[in-house]
Design an enzyme around this catalytic site. Structure first.
Site, short mmCIF file in Angstrom:
data_model
loop_
_atom_site.label_atom_id
_atom_site.label_comp_id
_atom_site.label_asym_id
_atom_site.label_seq_id
_atom_site.Cartn_x
_atom_site.Cartn_y
_atom_site.Cartn_z
N THR A 3 -7.34 7.44 -4.73
CA THR A 3 -7.48 8.23 -3.51
C THR A 3 -6.22 8.22 -2.64
O THR A 3 -5.28 7.49 -2.91
CB THR A 3 -8.75 7.76 -2.74
OG1 THR A 3 -9.84 7.69 -3.63
CG2 THR A 3 -9.10 8.61 -1.57
N GLY A 23 -8.84 3.27 -1.62
CA GLY A 23 -9.18 1.90 -2.01
C GLY A 23 -10.60 1.71 -2.48
O GLY A 23 -11.13 0.59 -2.37
N1 GLY Z 1 -14.20 8.02 -5.08
C1 GLY Z 1 -13.82 7.29 -3.92
C2 GLY Z 1 -14.76 7.52 -2.80
O1 GLY Z 1 -15.24 8.62 -2.66
O2 GLY Z 1 -15.03 6.63 -2.04
#
Ligand code: GLY
Length: 597
Positions: free
Chosen positions: A419, A504
């Site tokens: 992310t 994270g």
């Molecule tokens: N895939 C990371 C989140 O959406 O928290």
């Protein structure tokens, strides 16, 4: 009024940002490793910003500021802001460059959440650009023929994990609402860099190397990331003509050019013909995709209202719960070196994660006690549990006020760190905080039209029930997987004072909560707050950041009953404080910077 507490922990944070420090070997569990060095041809302002970050000093400006995960993306946003564009315009330019130069983290094939402070109306608005589960997906998508959950990476790699991307629609919607600059011009830098090439950063090169086996499974992906069979090297000039073409289509036709036509059919066929692990995404899923405006979730903390993204994200609720429980404790008096402060922060986080696992999911599909979870009376009740001297031996979900009968089992989904986060303040006083993702590093590893496709569906619980009781975050057709993304705007007396967020995985919540505490209670500036070594607790084990003074807390935490795990904690916090001037901080663990004027 905030007072500054410069501590030994903070001094170590400054040391943390020295070049070459704390390099992590990215592995399957932490696919987004830390950064080392820079090779891009850097402008003077970028060099100045990197030097400020290394020295632990924030960037100051008067009019506008942009902070994000890669200097080329930040420069693209700065150009838009300098020319009078809005934060929404700049975000589009930043995102399309991030999708090129940091393709493992976010991009057109993924989803994002955005919170916006509107300077004219004084309102906060959140937009949900999260991926959706395909209409043909079944709740047991990630189970084998015996009804057992698939191994995580067996589910991730390939077409099965791909949800309907939301980011292109979110870019268009943000621009439609708040844009000031003509849409096509926002793609200029992305197209130029994709056509002419950009220099592969050390971070991208090391992540490709560490993921080479998975990237090699699909010819289109392998050809791009492993040209001639070898992983891309740092400093290699990488061109992406397919991505340039995709951006030209978006620039000319808007999001319709993505959700229909050749790009859409390329996505569908890539997902449905993925070798070994085909998925079920269809043209109908793409055609039906909608960005959803949702009520922001705000929680009181000290003199502030901490506001962010509600369900399907667990971000604002869990950050809000942690801070709400801590409101009754004098963290400021304890200071950042106090083991007692970290005991309280860790335990508040464990209690909040217990509620998260039980109650939080896409509230369009399951009833959720959204208001009850951050109700100050409920959080004061929960905070009483923190009144202890040692680590809690049992942590269970609470009973927030809920006007609906519910019986949920605890969630068992795994969310790994990846992310990217973008914070922007424009010259008109608008504030944007957006966290954007393709989920795991390199997402599903499937690539089409120059971008990677997400694996967001693996943010759902692989199990649908526990002991016959349903799990709120189980997969359902059209549903959005629960997220931890926590794009945040902190308000004081009705005005924005801080924009912050981080990548994270589910540790995002701890990174953001800790940085807000460092800023609000310990008087740290934004650079100090984001650089501060991490201590993060979600499910009982206290993660302490390897090779920082956070490790020095291990013995004391073990002494009061915690299990402790020293490890790399690769956040990517980007924060802007809004006062008389703007003050920006970028995470030393990644390659980002802040720029402003
Ligand atoms: N895939 C990371 C989140 O959406 O928290």
């Amino acid at each position: 009024m905030r007072t500054s507490r410069i501590s030994g922990l903070l001094l170590s944070a400054v040391a943390f940002s020295a070049p070459g420090f704390a390099q992590e070997t990215a592995d399957a569990v932490a696919p987004e490793g830390a950064s080392e060095g820079q090779v891009q041809a850097l402008t003077e302002e970028v060099i100045a910003s990197l030097e400020a970050k290394a020295a632990g000093v924030p960037i100051e400006s008067e009019n506008w500021m942009v902070a994000a995960a890669n200097p080329l993306a930040v420069e693209a946003g700065a150009k838009v802001l300098r020319a009078g564009g809005s934060a929404a315009d700049a975000m589009v330019a930043v995102q399309v460059v991030l999708g090129l130069v940091e393709p493992q983290s976010s991009g057109l094939g993924g989803g994002a959440f955005l919170i916006w402070y509107d300077a004219v109306s004084g309102q906060l608005i959140t937009l949900d650009g999260r991926e959706t589960a395909p209409l043909a997906a079944t709740p047991t998508l990630f189970q084998d023929e015996n009804g057992e959950p698939l191994k995580f990476f067996d589910a991730v790699v390939g077409g099965l994990s791909v949800g309907t991307p939301g980011t292109p629609a979110l870019l268009e919607e943000a621009h439609r609402r708040w844009g000031r600059s003509p849409w096509p011009g926002l793609f200029t830098d992305g197209i130029r860099l994709a056509d002419e090439g950009f220099l592969v950063s050390p971070r991208l090169a090391s992540l490709v190397e560490n993921d080479a086996e998975r990237l090699s499974r699909f010819p289109v992906t392998a050809e791009y990331f492993l040209p001639g069979g070898a992983p891309l090297q740092q400093g290699h000039r990488l061109m992406n003509p397919d991505y340039a073409e995709t951006l030209r289509v978006l620039a000319a036709d808007g999001a319709a050019g993505f959700y229909g036509g050749e790009i859409a059919s390329g996505i569908v066929s890539t997902v449905r013909t993925a070798p070994d692990n085909p998925g079920v995404l269809s043209g109908t899923d793409l055609a039906l995709y909608q960005v959803i405006e949702r009520e922001p979730v705000c929680a009181a903390y000290r003199a502030y209202e901490v506001c962010g993204m509600g369900p399907p994200s667990s971000g604002a609720l869990t950050v809000g719960q942690i801070l709400g429980m801590l409101s009754t404790y004098d963290l400021s008096g304890m200071g950042p070196e106090s083991v007692e402060a970290w005991r309280l922060i860790g335990e508040a986080s464990r209690l909040a994660f217990a509620d998260r696992g039980r109650y939080m999911a896409d509230s369009d599909f399951v009833p959720m006690p959204t208001t009850g979870l951050v109700d100050p009376d409920y959080l004061s009740e929960r905070a009483v549990l923190l009144n202890a001297e040692a680590a809690l031996t049992e942590v269970a979900p609470g009973n927030p006020e809920f006007d609906h009968a519910s019986n949920w089992a605890d969630d068992v989904s795994l969310e790994l760190p990846s992310t990217s986060h973008i914070s922007i303040v424009d010259g008109y006083g608008n504030v944007l905080s957006m966290t954007t993702t393709i989920e795991n590093g390199f997402g599903s590893r499937l690539m089409t039209s120059g971008f990677l496709l997400n694996n967001e569906l693996t943010d759902f619980s692989f199990k649908t029930h526990q002991g016959g009781v349903p799990i709120a975050n189980r997969l359902e057709p059209g549903k959005r997987p629960r997220s931890s993304m926590s794009p945040t705007i902190v308000m004081q007396d009705g005005a924005p004072v801080l924009a912050i967020g981080s990548p994270g995985g589910s540790r995002i919540i701890g990174y953001v909560a800790k940085s807000i505490i460092a800023w609000a209670d310990w008087g740290m500036d934004v650079q100090q707050a984001v650089s501060l070594p991490h201590l993060v607790n979600r499910f009982g084990t206290y993660d302490v950041e390897l090779e920082t003074v956070a490790e020095g807390y291990a013995d004391a935490l073990i002494g009061i009953g915690f299990e402790v795990n020293p490890r790399d904690l690769t956040s990517g916090l980007h924060a802007i404080e809004i006062g008389e001037n703007l003050s920006g901080g970028a995470d030393p663990r990644r390659e980002g910077i802040a720029l402003g004027e």
